[in-house]
Design an enzyme around this catalytic site. Structure first.
Site, mmCIF file in Angstrom:
data_model
loop_
_atom_site.group_PDB
_atom_site.id
_atom_site.type_symbol
_atom_site.label_atom_id
_atom_site.label_comp_id
_atom_site.label_asym_id
_atom_site.label_seq_id
_atom_site.Cartn_x
_atom_site.Cartn_y
_atom_site.Cartn_z
ATOM 1 N N GLY A 167 0.881 -1.089 -0.042
ATOM 2 C CA GLY A 167 0.149 -0.059 -0.034
ATOM 3 C C GLY A 167 0.777 1.289 -0.101
ATOM 4 O O GLY A 167 0.192 2.349 -0.604
ATOM 5 N N GLU A 181 3.472 4.388 6.009
ATOM 6 C CA GLU A 181 2.317 3.696 6.080
ATOM 7 C C GLU A 181 1.444 4.471 5.259
ATOM 8 O O GLU A 181 1.174 5.756 5.143
ATOM 9 C CB GLU A 181 1.824 3.326 7.349
ATOM 10 C CG GLU A 181 1.352 2.128 7.768
ATOM 11 C CD GLU A 181 0.837 0.924 6.797
ATOM 12 O OE1 GLU A 181 0.831 1.050 5.562
ATOM 13 O OE2 GLU A 181 0.356 -0.155 7.254
ATOM 14 N N ASP A 220 -5.757 2.074 10.399
ATOM 15 C CA ASP A 220 -7.337 1.690 10.619
ATOM 16 C C ASP A 220 -7.388 1.287 12.209
ATOM 17 O O ASP A 220 -7.467 2.126 13.167
ATOM 18 C CB ASP A 220 -7.918 0.449 9.764
ATOM 19 C CG ASP A 220 -9.277 0.123 9.977
ATOM 20 O OD1 ASP A 220 -9.909 1.034 10.633
ATOM 21 O OD2 ASP A 220 -10.026 -0.578 8.903
ATOM 22 N N LYS A 261 -7.945 6.447 10.188
ATOM 23 C CA LYS A 261 -9.335 6.399 10.602
ATOM 24 C C LYS A 261 -9.623 6.743 12.014
ATOM 25 O O LYS A 261 -9.217 6.013 12.874
ATOM 26 C CB LYS A 261 -9.966 5.247 10.117
ATOM 27 C CG LYS A 261 -10.018 4.877 8.608
ATOM 28 C CD LYS A 261 -10.522 3.563 8.400
ATOM 29 C CE LYS A 261 -10.392 3.185 6.702
ATOM 30 N NZ LYS A 261 -10.804 1.851 6.466
ATOM 31 N N VAL A 298 -11.775 2.922 1.938
ATOM 32 C CA VAL A 298 -11.483 3.408 0.860
ATOM 33 C C VAL A 298 -10.447 2.882 -0.089
ATOM 34 O O VAL A 298 -9.602 2.079 0.182
ATOM 35 C CB VAL A 298 -10.862 5.030 1.278
ATOM 36 C CG1 VAL A 298 -11.903 6.078 1.878
ATOM 37 C CG2 VAL A 298 -9.708 4.739 2.277
HETATM 38 P P1 IMP Z 1 -4.930 -1.862 10.541
HETATM 39 O O1 IMP Z 1 -4.125 -2.986 10.785
HETATM 40 O O2 IMP Z 1 -6.459 -2.051 11.042
HETATM 41 O O3 IMP Z 1 -4.515 -0.439 11.124
HETATM 42 O O4 IMP Z 1 -4.992 -1.696 9.058
HETATM 43 C C1 IMP Z 1 -3.835 -1.311 8.269
HETATM 44 C C2 IMP Z 1 -3.837 -2.044 6.885
HETATM 45 O O5 IMP Z 1 -4.936 -2.327 6.565
HETATM 46 C C3 IMP Z 1 -3.405 -0.959 5.970
HETATM 47 O O6 IMP Z 1 -1.974 -1.092 5.693
HETATM 48 C C4 IMP Z 1 -4.174 -1.263 4.501
HETATM 49 O O7 IMP Z 1 -3.428 -2.242 3.986
HETATM 50 C C5 IMP Z 1 -5.255 -1.851 5.075
HETATM 51 N N1 IMP Z 1 -6.655 -0.923 4.907
HETATM 52 C C6 IMP Z 1 -7.030 -0.332 6.354
HETATM 53 N N2 IMP Z 1 -8.160 0.391 5.754
HETATM 54 C C7 IMP Z 1 -8.078 0.329 4.575
HETATM 55 C C8 IMP Z 1 -8.946 0.991 3.460
HETATM 56 O O8 IMP Z 1 -9.925 1.620 3.660
HETATM 57 N N3 IMP Z 1 -8.895 0.798 2.148
HETATM 58 C C9 IMP Z 1 -7.839 -0.340 1.647
HETATM 59 N N4 IMP Z 1 -7.007 -0.695 2.654
HETATM 60 C C10 IMP Z 1 -7.203 -0.536 3.943
HETATM 61 MG MG MG Z 2 -1.197 -2.002 3.849
#
Ligand code: IMP
Ligand code: MG
Length: 183
Positions: free
Chosen positions: A43, A98, A102, A130, A152
Site C-alpha cells: 500500500g 504507512e 485503521d 481513521k 477507501v
Molecule cells: P490496521 O491494521 O487495521 O490498522 O489496517 C492497516 C492496513 O489495512 C493498511 O496498511 C491497509 O493495507 C489496510 N486498510 C485499512 N483500511 C483500508 C481501507 O480503507 N482501504 C484499503 N486498505 C485498508
Molecule cells: Mg497496507
C-alpha cells in the site's frame, strides 16, 4: 473519475499539498541525521515515492511486506512478515511509512518488531488514519489526513488488489463493494 468510484474523498491535489507539508516537517526533523525510510508494502509504495522525492535529505530506502490476516476489509492484528528489511537498523533513525492506519494493529505489530532491533529512533508517517478506530493508542509523529471510518481505495490502497493506481482516494460503489451488514 473511475466508473467504480462513488465519490472522491480526497483529491490528487489535496494529497500532493499534504505531502509537501509532511516532507518539509520530515526534512526539518531529520536534518544532520542519517534517515532510513521503511515502506510497508504494498500500500505505501505510491505515497513513499511521492514523499521521498520531496524530502531534501540524503535518505535511504528499505521495505517490509506484511499481510494481516482478517476479512477483505478488516485486519485482525495477526501479521505475517512476507519480506523483512534488507538492512540492519540498529542505531539508525527509522521512519516507518504507512498508507493508512485503521485499527492500528498492523503498525503496532511492526513497531514492536522493529523496536527490538534497537534503532536510534523509530517514528511513523501515515498518510491517512481513521480516527476513533484505533484499538491501541498510537503516536503518529507525521500524520496526513484524518478520514471517516469508511473503506477507501486509491493512491496505493486496494480492494482485492485493484484501484491502487488512482491518484485520489475514494469510496467504491456498493455494486463493487457491498456495504457490510451492520451486525
Ligand atoms: P490496521 O491494521 O487495521 O490498522 O489496517 C492497516 C492496513 O489495512 C493498511 O496498511 C491497509 O493495507 C489496510 N486498510 C485499512 N483500511 C483500508 C481501507 O480503507 N482501504 C484499503 N486498505 C485498508
Ligand atoms: Mg497496507
Amino acid at each position: 473519475m473511475h466508473k467504480d468510484i462513488e465519490k472522491i474523498l480526497i483529491t490528487a491535489d489535496e494529497i500532493q499539498d499534504k505531502i509537501t507539508e509532511l516532507a518539509k516537517q520530515i526534512t526539518e526533523e531529520y536534518r544532520d541525521k542519517d534517515l532510513l525510510l521503511v515502506g510497508v508494502l504494498k500500500g505505501a509504495f505510491v505515497f513513499m515515492s511521492d514523499l521521498a522525492r520531496q524530502i531534501d535529505l540524503p535518505i535511504e530506502f528499505d521495505f517490509m511486506a506484511v499481510s494481516s490476516y482478517g476479512t477483505a476489509t478488516k485486519s485482525s492484528g495477526v501479521v505475517r512478515i512476507l519480506k523483512d528489511l534488507d538492512y540492519e537498523i540498529t542505531d539508525r533513525h527509522v521512519l516507518l511509512v504507512e498508507d493508512i492506519i485503521d485499527s492500528g494493529l498492523t503498525i503496532s505489530y511492526l513497531l514492536r518488531y522493529l523496536e527490538a532491533r534497537r534503532p536510534a529512533s523509530l517514528e511513523i508517517c501515515s498518510l491517512f488514519w481513521k480516527k476513533g478506530e484505533q484499538a491501541v493508542p498510537l503516536d503518529v509523529k507525521f500524520p496526513g489526513f484524518e478520514i471517516p471510518p469508511v473503506f477507501v481505495v486509491g493512491y496505493g490502497l486496494d480492494y482485492a488488489e485493484k484501484y491502487r493506481n488512482l491518484p485520489y482516494i475514494g469510496v467504491l460503489k456498493s455494486v463493487v463493494y457491498p456495504t457490510p451488514n451492520p451486525l
